[in-house]
Design a protein around this motif. Structure first.
Motif, short mmCIF file in Angstrom:
data_model
loop_
_atom_site.label_atom_id
_atom_site.label_comp_id
_atom_site.label_asym_id
_atom_site.label_seq_id
_atom_site.Cartn_x
_atom_site.Cartn_y
_atom_site.Cartn_z
N ALA A 166 -7.39 -6.17 -4.22
CA ALA A 166 -6.62 -6.54 -3.03
C ALA A 166 -6.45 -8.04 -2.90
N LEU A 167 -7.31 -8.82 -3.54
CA LEU A 167 -7.21 -10.28 -3.45
C LEU A 167 -6.00 -10.84 -4.19
N PHE A 168 -5.54 -10.14 -5.24
CA PHE A 168 -4.46 -10.74 -6.03
C PHE A 168 -3.22 -9.86 -6.17
N LEU A 169 -3.30 -8.58 -5.85
CA LEU A 169 -2.11 -7.75 -5.87
C LEU A 169 -1.31 -7.96 -4.58
N ASP A 170 -0.09 -7.44 -4.57
CA ASP A 170 0.70 -7.49 -3.34
C ASP A 170 0.06 -6.57 -2.31
N PRO A 171 0.44 -6.65 -1.04
CA PRO A 171 -0.18 -5.81 -0.01
C PRO A 171 -0.04 -4.31 -0.28
N GLY A 172 0.95 -3.90 -1.08
CA GLY A 172 1.09 -2.49 -1.43
C GLY A 172 0.19 -2.05 -2.56
N LEU A 173 -0.55 -3.00 -3.15
CA LEU A 173 -1.52 -2.73 -4.22
C LEU A 173 -0.88 -2.09 -5.45
N GLY A 222 -1.56 9.21 -12.85
CA GLY A 222 -2.03 7.84 -12.68
C GLY A 222 -1.67 7.34 -11.29
N THR A 223 -2.56 7.53 -10.33
CA THR A 223 -2.24 7.29 -8.91
C THR A 223 -2.12 5.83 -8.55
N GLY A 224 -2.90 4.97 -9.23
CA GLY A 224 -3.05 3.62 -8.71
C GLY A 224 -3.68 3.70 -7.33
N TRP A 225 -3.18 2.90 -6.40
CA TRP A 225 -3.69 2.96 -5.03
C TRP A 225 -2.71 3.65 -4.09
N GLY A 226 -1.79 4.44 -4.67
CA GLY A 226 -1.02 5.37 -3.87
C GLY A 226 0.35 4.93 -3.40
N LEU A 249 -8.99 6.90 -5.82
CA LEU A 249 -8.84 8.17 -5.12
C LEU A 249 -9.10 8.01 -3.63
N ALA A 250 -10.22 7.40 -3.28
CA ALA A 250 -10.60 7.26 -1.88
C ALA A 250 -9.59 6.42 -1.11
N LEU A 251 -9.17 5.30 -1.69
CA LEU A 251 -8.27 4.42 -0.96
C LEU A 251 -6.85 5.00 -0.91
N ALA A 252 -6.40 5.68 -1.97
CA ALA A 252 -5.07 6.28 -1.94
C ALA A 252 -4.98 7.36 -0.86
N ARG A 253 -6.02 8.16 -0.72
CA ARG A 253 -6.02 9.17 0.35
C ARG A 253 -5.96 8.50 1.73
N LEU A 254 -6.75 7.45 1.90
CA LEU A 254 -6.75 6.75 3.18
C LEU A 254 -5.40 6.13 3.47
N ARG A 255 -4.77 5.53 2.47
CA ARG A 255 -3.48 4.88 2.67
C ARG A 255 -2.39 5.91 2.98
N ALA A 256 -2.45 7.08 2.33
CA ALA A 256 -1.47 8.13 2.61
C ALA A 256 -1.60 8.61 4.05
N ALA A 257 -2.85 8.72 4.51
CA ALA A 257 -3.06 9.14 5.90
C ALA A 257 -2.54 8.09 6.87
N ARG A 258 -2.82 6.83 6.58
CA ARG A 258 -2.34 5.76 7.46
C ARG A 258 -0.83 5.68 7.49
N VAL A 267 -3.98 13.97 -3.41
CA VAL A 267 -4.57 13.09 -4.42
C VAL A 267 -5.80 13.79 -4.99
N GLU A 268 -5.86 13.89 -6.33
CA GLU A 268 -6.96 14.62 -6.98
C GLU A 268 -7.59 13.78 -8.08
N LEU A 269 -8.89 13.99 -8.28
CA LEU A 269 -9.61 13.38 -9.40
C LEU A 269 -9.51 14.37 -10.55
N LEU A 270 -8.56 14.11 -11.45
CA LEU A 270 -8.24 15.11 -12.47
C LEU A 270 -7.60 14.45 -13.69
N ASP A 271 -8.01 14.88 -14.87
CA ASP A 271 -7.43 14.41 -16.13
C ASP A 271 -6.06 15.04 -16.33
#
Length: 435
Positions: A166-173, A222-226, A249-258, A267-271
């Motif tokens: 988050a320090l160097f990516l854009d606000p959308g991560l 490949g979710t990235g941060w959603g 996974l955790a942050l993408a779910r949170l961002r989708a909810a927000r 969002v799933e933890l899956l190969d």
């Protein structure tokens, strides 16, 4: 030979390295005197022909004299003996480790690395190319991207810290190349809004290639941060997105909810190999580089299997020339050791071959490498600006020099045209239903 003093901005920075965390940085490698001498002769001979200056703190220098007073970047050696010993023992891995240790610096790191990337085939005399296998290290078997290996490799990079990214990516991560309009030409950090708009432009192009809209069943590998999943859901698509990173996974779910789209984003933890179902669109952004050549057939077979009749695949992929890909496919590089274990950048030829073998046809292919160079410039400028914050997160000086080198090294790859980035659209090569 002209002796070049080090630029005023460059000073000796011997970096203390934790021998447990950074064993190969803290302790210079053992190398015979003969091998070190040979390395020094080869490096000095190669660099003397390039638009570079090589200086030492003591102002005795190996210099590219025929470039005179031209504005060329300067590489300053703080510890020449160890620098050449590292290269003699480990080649380009040693070159990167020497930077991590603070044994050399540059007034323009991207400039130095761009020159080297442009002349990568000239750094070693042609007759010695055949001996590459004698000194280049093979990739560790532990880095192979089996299902278990992939999870570990992804963990080592993407689970470093959400706060760090988050320090160097854009606000959308978004952690992939943006598309600028226009492409900036002045140095400096872009406003957040401009940078995020460039990342959204990239995402929208991919979603357009995938024809994502109301009612589209879309799979993202490949979710990235959603951010792509959120943007696709805002178009009315129903999105299933898979990742191997627990932090993402955790942050993408949170961002989708927000964002108010949690009902349309799963969002799933899956190969990717374990995903089942059929989808109108499959999108994967700079994921293929983490697959590994051994598993490219599995990756493209999965893309074909997951497509519903009439479905579309939209990919964004970094590429490199085919001959360079073949030369590095089995080689353990500085990037594979420290940044992306198990990674390999494909060539356009490899993508075309593997996708065709899986029953896919490329129907659109656009390159925009200059935009990745600018994206990396932005990331590096932001990362360097946040040095204190990076330290506060627990990342030491060796890590920070490693990350600075990685971002500069990557930018140089695109500035030199050694690397490119492409957006591709693929469809089924026939009308049969995939089994």
């Amino acid at each position: 030979m002209t002796l070049t003093p080090p630029p005023p901005a460059v000073r000796a920075v011997r970096v203390p390295a934790d021998p447990v965390r950074w064993p190969d940085v803290a302790r210079p490698p053992r190398a015979s005197a003969a091998r070190t001498v040979v390395a020094r002769l080869l490096v000095e001979r190669a660099l003397a022909r390039l638009p570079l200056r090589i200086a030492t703190d003591g102002r005795t220098a190996v210099s590219a004299s025929r470039h005179g007073d031209a504005a060329v970047p300067t590489l300053t050696l703080h510890d020449p003996d160890v620098f050449y010993r590292r290269i003699g023992a480990d080649g380009l891995i040693g070159f990167g480790e020497s930077y991590m240790a603070g044994e050399w610096d540059a007034d323009d790191l991207v400039g130095v690395l761009t020159v080297l990337a442009r002349h990568v085939d000239d750094l070693v005399p042609a007759p010695l190319h055949r001996l590459r296998g004698a000194w280049a290290r093979r990739r560790p078997r532990a880095d192979l991207n089996t299902p278990d290996g992939s999870r570990q490799n992804i963990h080592r990079h993407y689970d470093l810290s959400n706060e760090l990214f988050a320090l160097f990516l854009d606000p959308g991560l978004s952690y992939s190349s943006a598309v600028f309009d226009p492409l900036p030409h002045a140095p400096g950090v872009l406003p957040d809004g401009v940078f995020t708009a460039a990342q959204h432009r990239k995402i929208d192009r991919l979603l357009d290639l995938a024809e994502a809209g109301p009612g589209t069943e879309l799979l993202e590998i490949g979710t990235g941060w959603g951010e792509l999943a959120i943007r696709a859901a805002a178009r009315g698509a129903r999105v299933r997105t898979v990742t191997l990173s627990e932090e993402q996974l955790a942050l993408a779910r949170l961002r989708a909810a927000r964002a108010g789209v949690a009902d349309r984003v799963t969002v799933e933890l899956l190969d990717y190999r374990h995903v089942r179902g059929r989808y109108d669109a499959v999108v994967s952004v700079e994921m293929i580089e983490a697959v590994g050549a051994e598993f490219w057939p599995d990756y493209f077979t999965a893309l074909r299997r997951l497509l519903a009749p009439g479905g579309r695949v939209a990919l964004q992929a970094i590429t490199m020339p085919h001959e360079r890909m073949l030369a590095t496919a089995r080689t353990h590089t500085w990037i594979s050791k420290y940044v992306f274990p198990g990674g390999l950048i494909p060539s356009p030829e490899a993508i075309a071959r593997e996708s065709a073998a899986a029953g896919l046809r490329i129907t659109d292919d656009t390159g925009f490498g200059d935009h990745y160079a600018e994206t990396l410039h932005q990331w590096r400028a932001r990362f360097r600006h946040e040095e204190d914050a990076v330290t506060a997160l627990g990342f030491d000086s060796v890590f920070q020099r490693m990350w600075d080198f990685y971002l500069a090294y990557s930018e140089a790859g695109f500035r030199s045209r050694y690397l490119d980035v492409r957006q591709l659209r693929l469809t089924a090569a026939d009308t049969e239903t995939a089994r």
